[in-house]
Enzyme design. Structure first.
Site, mmCIF file in Angstrom:
data_model
loop_
_atom_site.group_PDB
_atom_site.id
_atom_site.type_symbol
_atom_site.label_atom_id
_atom_site.label_comp_id
_atom_site.label_asym_id
_atom_site.label_seq_id
_atom_site.Cartn_x
_atom_site.Cartn_y
_atom_site.Cartn_z
ATOM 1 N N ASN A 89 20.793 -25.721 -32.837
ATOM 2 C CA ASN A 89 21.036 -26.275 -34.186
ATOM 3 C C ASN A 89 20.142 -27.489 -34.463
ATOM 4 O O ASN A 89 20.281 -28.151 -35.492
ATOM 5 C CB ASN A 89 22.523 -26.644 -34.350
ATOM 6 C CG ASN A 89 22.945 -27.785 -33.431
ATOM 7 O OD1 ASN A 89 22.104 -28.368 -32.728
ATOM 8 N ND2 ASN A 89 24.229 -28.100 -33.433
ATOM 9 N N ASN A 140 19.696 -32.299 -31.617
ATOM 10 C CA ASN A 140 19.164 -33.282 -30.672
ATOM 11 C C ASN A 140 17.807 -32.824 -30.134
ATOM 12 O O ASN A 140 17.451 -33.083 -28.975
ATOM 13 C CB ASN A 140 20.163 -33.473 -29.511
ATOM 14 C CG ASN A 140 19.837 -34.699 -28.679
ATOM 15 O OD1 ASN A 140 19.212 -35.640 -29.170
ATOM 16 N ND2 ASN A 140 20.219 -34.668 -27.415
ATOM 17 N N SER A 187 27.802 -30.737 -14.939
ATOM 18 C CA SER A 187 27.226 -32.051 -14.603
ATOM 19 C C SER A 187 27.924 -32.656 -13.398
ATOM 20 O O SER A 187 29.120 -32.425 -13.194
ATOM 21 C CB SER A 187 27.375 -32.986 -15.813
ATOM 22 O OG SER A 187 27.116 -34.328 -15.452
ATOM 23 N N ALA A 188 27.196 -33.416 -12.634
ATOM 24 C CA ALA A 188 27.786 -34.124 -11.481
ATOM 25 C C ALA A 188 28.850 -35.114 -11.942
ATOM 26 O O ALA A 188 29.628 -35.618 -11.119
ATOM 27 C CB ALA A 188 26.684 -34.861 -10.719
ATOM 28 N N THR A 189 28.902 -35.363 -13.215
ATOM 29 C CA THR A 189 29.904 -36.283 -13.745
ATOM 30 C C THR A 189 31.318 -35.775 -13.511
ATOM 31 O O THR A 189 32.288 -36.540 -13.527
ATOM 32 C CB THR A 189 29.641 -36.553 -15.242
ATOM 33 O OG1 THR A 189 30.215 -37.792 -15.616
ATOM 34 C CG2 THR A 189 30.150 -35.448 -16.110
ATOM 35 N N TYR A 241 32.965 -36.885 -22.537
ATOM 36 C CA TYR A 241 31.856 -35.933 -22.292
ATOM 37 C C TYR A 241 32.108 -35.194 -20.977
ATOM 38 O O TYR A 241 32.098 -33.969 -20.927
ATOM 39 C CB TYR A 241 30.512 -36.665 -22.243
ATOM 40 C CG TYR A 241 29.471 -35.875 -21.500
ATOM 41 C CD1 TYR A 241 29.145 -36.189 -20.190
ATOM 42 C CD2 TYR A 241 28.858 -34.773 -22.085
ATOM 43 C CE1 TYR A 241 28.237 -35.440 -19.476
ATOM 44 C CE2 TYR A 241 27.945 -34.014 -21.383
ATOM 45 C CZ TYR A 241 27.642 -34.350 -20.078
ATOM 46 O OH TYR A 241 26.735 -33.590 -19.373
ATOM 47 N N LYS A 267 33.092 -31.065 -19.916
ATOM 48 C CA LYS A 267 32.423 -30.242 -18.899
ATOM 49 C C LYS A 267 33.458 -29.675 -17.915
ATOM 50 O O LYS A 267 33.435 -28.487 -17.580
ATOM 51 C CB LYS A 267 31.376 -31.064 -18.138
ATOM 52 C CG LYS A 267 30.162 -31.437 -18.955
ATOM 53 C CD LYS A 267 29.376 -30.217 -19.428
ATOM 54 C CE LYS A 267 28.093 -30.595 -20.133
ATOM 55 N NZ LYS A 267 27.370 -29.421 -20.656
ATOM 56 N N TYR A 270 24.451 -30.542 -12.647
ATOM 57 C CA TYR A 270 23.181 -31.275 -12.591
ATOM 58 C C TYR A 270 23.422 -32.691 -12.093
ATOM 59 O O TYR A 270 24.415 -33.315 -12.490
ATOM 60 C CB TYR A 270 22.548 -31.417 -13.980
ATOM 61 C CG TYR A 270 22.380 -30.165 -14.776
ATOM 62 C CD1 TYR A 270 22.260 -30.248 -16.154
ATOM 63 C CD2 TYR A 270 22.327 -28.910 -14.197
ATOM 64 C CE1 TYR A 270 22.086 -29.109 -16.924
ATOM 65 C CE2 TYR A 270 22.170 -27.772 -14.957
ATOM 66 C CZ TYR A 270 22.048 -27.872 -16.320
ATOM 67 O OH TYR A 270 21.892 -26.749 -17.095
ATOM 68 N N PHE A 271 22.478 -33.219 -11.340
ATOM 69 C CA PHE A 271 22.512 -34.638 -11.017
ATOM 70 C C PHE A 271 21.700 -35.360 -12.086
ATOM 71 O O PHE A 271 22.046 -35.227 -13.280
ATOM 72 C CB PHE A 271 22.134 -34.838 -9.544
ATOM 73 C CG PHE A 271 23.347 -34.468 -8.689
ATOM 74 C CD1 PHE A 271 23.734 -33.137 -8.559
ATOM 75 C CD2 PHE A 271 24.139 -35.452 -8.120
ATOM 76 C CE1 PHE A 271 24.887 -32.788 -7.834
ATOM 77 C CE2 PHE A 271 25.289 -35.112 -7.382
ATOM 78 C CZ PHE A 271 25.662 -33.786 -7.251
ATOM 79 N N ASN A 272 20.638 -36.063 -11.752
ATOM 80 C CA ASN A 272 19.959 -36.823 -12.817
ATOM 81 C C ASN A 272 18.572 -36.264 -13.116
ATOM 82 O O ASN A 272 17.607 -36.646 -12.460
ATOM 83 C CB ASN A 272 19.872 -38.297 -12.417
ATOM 84 C CG ASN A 272 21.223 -38.969 -12.496
ATOM 85 O OD1 ASN A 272 22.162 -38.582 -11.771
ATOM 86 N ND2 ASN A 272 21.352 -39.953 -13.368
ATOM 87 N N ASP A 320 29.951 -47.254 -14.773
ATOM 88 C CA ASP A 320 28.954 -46.812 -13.788
ATOM 89 C C ASP A 320 29.530 -46.859 -12.380
ATOM 90 O O ASP A 320 30.346 -47.732 -12.070
ATOM 91 C CB ASP A 320 27.716 -47.718 -13.848
ATOM 92 C CG ASP A 320 26.741 -47.270 -14.915
ATOM 93 O OD1 ASP A 320 26.987 -46.209 -15.526
ATOM 94 O OD2 ASP A 320 25.749 -47.959 -15.141
HETATM 95 C C1 WQD Z 1 21.141 -44.063 -14.023
HETATM 96 C C2 WQD Z 1 21.144 -45.430 -13.341
HETATM 97 C C3 WQD Z 1 22.493 -47.068 -14.494
HETATM 98 C C4 WQD Z 1 19.966 -47.218 -18.080
HETATM 99 C C5 WQD Z 1 24.327 -39.963 -16.974
HETATM 100 C C6 WQD Z 1 25.539 -39.157 -17.316
HETATM 101 C C7 WQD Z 1 25.506 -37.843 -16.600
HETATM 102 C C8 WQD Z 1 24.193 -37.136 -16.869
HETATM 103 C C9 WQD Z 1 23.018 -38.020 -16.506
HETATM 104 C C10 WQD Z 1 24.540 -35.562 -18.640
HETATM 105 C C11 WQD Z 1 22.536 -46.075 -13.319
HETATM 106 C C12 WQD Z 1 21.019 -47.461 -14.511
HETATM 107 C C13 WQD Z 1 20.491 -46.882 -16.845
HETATM 108 C C14 WQD Z 1 19.454 -48.518 -18.303
HETATM 109 C C15 WQD Z 1 20.013 -49.092 -16.034
HETATM 110 N N1 WQD Z 1 24.106 -36.749 -18.227
HETATM 111 N N2 WQD Z 1 20.509 -47.815 -15.841
HETATM 112 N N3 WQD Z 1 19.500 -49.424 -17.254
HETATM 113 O O1 WQD Z 1 24.716 -42.767 -15.795
HETATM 114 O O2 WQD Z 1 23.803 -41.695 -13.659
HETATM 115 O O3 WQD Z 1 24.336 -40.255 -15.609
HETATM 116 O O4 WQD Z 1 23.157 -39.229 -17.280
HETATM 117 O O5 WQD Z 1 24.972 -34.661 -17.965
HETATM 118 O O6 WQD Z 1 26.574 -37.055 -17.054
HETATM 119 O O7 WQD Z 1 26.678 -39.855 -16.848
HETATM 120 O O8 WQD Z 1 22.376 -41.779 -15.708
HETATM 121 O O9 WQD Z 1 20.188 -42.610 -16.476
HETATM 122 O O10 WQD Z 1 22.299 -43.471 -17.615
HETATM 123 O O11 WQD Z 1 21.778 -44.214 -15.300
HETATM 124 O O12 WQD Z 1 20.039 -49.935 -15.099
HETATM 125 O O13 WQD Z 1 18.969 -48.880 -19.413
HETATM 126 O O14 WQD Z 1 20.314 -46.316 -14.081
HETATM 127 O O15 WQD Z 1 23.318 -48.199 -14.261
HETATM 128 O O16 WQD Z 1 22.669 -46.802 -12.095
HETATM 129 P P1 WQD Z 1 23.879 -41.726 -15.142
HETATM 130 P P2 WQD Z 1 21.630 -43.019 -16.376
#
Ligand code: WQD
Length: 335
Positions: free
Chosen positions: A32, A35, A124-126, A148, A152, A176-178, A294
């Site tokens: 759609n 994003n 998601s690993a969340t 969110y 999931k 997924y992780f990151n 976090d």
């Molecule tokens: C990573 C690290 C922050 C931004 C999230 C979602 C997860 C998935 C991936 C969808 C952390 C630090 C971040 C910043 C920082 N999304 N950070 N300054 O929180 O591990 O996961 O995205 O599925 O569901 O929860 O990823 O990239 O936001 O943060 O210091 O401006 O970077 O504290 O340690 P996160 P993130």
């Protein structure tokens, strides 16, 4: 084999479309564009030299899904479509529950009507919440700390219940992780329009001077250098994990979850320093307070995905940092 990719112009969806086409699958994409941008469709075609049908539409709209299944013999579905901003989900929970649950249930109902019972789902690993120990295995307790993540987990439960009701279903739940980085071509990648929530897109915007300074959210965590540790995975490795998952759902029946991570944890400062080194560029940052919600550290035990999907990540953080920056440099040159 023809695969329907929902959310196929998004960050992970577009990279998965490229890998599907390169692997010889036919694809149909619905998105759609809430994003992502329509230009991504042509970028996928440019990278692969392959054509495919794109439908602009919403998975909450049963009519367009019925149209797609009437017009195409779909063998399996990869379901990416959904809202994914953790912070926004806390502020607007009903938007997230309505969209992520409604779209998935509508999709599953239409799949059932057309006897298409093979799906890979973007989880998601969340869903692991704050793990007691590390690395994380698929049988760890599941809990969530934001709407969110709860959508999931709810969808995972819906999929598990669906299989119990009808053993003809074949379901791969991909946690997924990151994901970071971008396709080597620099034609597709992650470039959010607004101020990014996630680390890498924020670093990139500071490197390109679009944003002034990166806030490192806390350096008092129980980690190697006090900053948060995560399992960063190259988005192309993640996309290839979907190819392996589709191969499995096309072959078997059943429902199972797989960690798509590298098994390596890197801190925020390690990522920032690696980014600066490999791209030979300064990234201005300051240490600030922790971001609420976090966790200290999170990284996968990826051995189950290796065993069951014959998949593992290959690319390291140098490539992730190089490719992330290469995309945005290339993107800007296009302007
Ligand atoms: C990573 C690290 C922050 C931004 C999230 C979602 C997860 C998935 C991936 C969808 C952390 C630090 C971040 C910043 C920082 N999304 N950070 N300054 O929180 O591990 O996961 O995205 O599925 O569901 O929860 O990823 O990239 O936001 O943060 O210091 O401006 O970077 O504290 O340690 P996160 P993130």
């Amino acid at each position: 084999m023809k695969i329907l990719v929902t959310g196929g112009t998004g960050y992970i969806g577009s990279h998965t479309c490229v890998e599907l086409l390169d692997a010889g699958y036919e694809i149909v994409v619905i998105d759609n564009l809430s994003n992502s941008k329509i230009e991504v469709v042509d970028k996928i075609k440019e990278i692969t030299g392959k054509d495919f049908k794109f439908y602009e539409g919403d998975c909450c709209d049963k009519n367009i899904l019925v149209k797609i299944f009437n017009e195409n013999d779909i063998d399996a579905v990869i379901h990416f479509a959904g809202f994914k901003a953790v912070g926004e989900s806390v502020l607007k929970p009903l938007k997230y529950y309505r969209n992520n649950l409604d779209s998935t249930i509508t999709l599953l109902e239409v799949m059932n009507e057309f006897n298409c019972k093979k799906i890979a789902f973007s989880s998601s690993a969340t869903v692991y919440g704050k793990p007691e120990t590390l690395p994380i295995k698929e049988d760890f307790p599941l809990s969530t700390t934001n709407p969110y993540g709860t959508t999931k987990l709810m969808i995972e439960d819906i999929l598990r219940d669906l299989y119990v009701s009808d053993n003809e279903w074949s379901i791969a739940i991909l946690r997924y992780f990151n994901p970071i980085g971008a396709h080597k071509s620099g034609l597709i990648g992650e470039n959010p329009n607004d101020i990014p929530n996630n680390l890498m897109p924020y670093i990139v915007k500071v490197a390109t001077k679009e944003l002034e300074c990166l806030s490192v959210f806390g350096n008092d965590y129980d980690t190697k250098d006090g900053t948060g540790v995560r399992d960063y995975i190259h988005v192309v490795d993640l996309a290839k994990g979907h190819i392996k998952a589709i191969e499995k759902v096309l072959k078997d029946t059943g429902v199972d979850a797989y960690n798509l991570g590298t098994g390596n944890g890197y801190s925020v400062l390690e990522i920032v320093n690696t980014f600066m080194k490999v791209n030979n560029i300064d990234v201005n940052y300051k240490i600030t307070d922790r971001r609420p919600g976090d966790i200290d550290a999170c990284y996968a035990d990826p051995s189950y995905a290796k065993e069951k999907l014959n998949w593992e990540a290959n690319l390291g953080i140098n490539e992730m940092c190089e490719d992330a920056y290469n995309f945005v440099k290339n993107f800007k040159e296009d302007k």
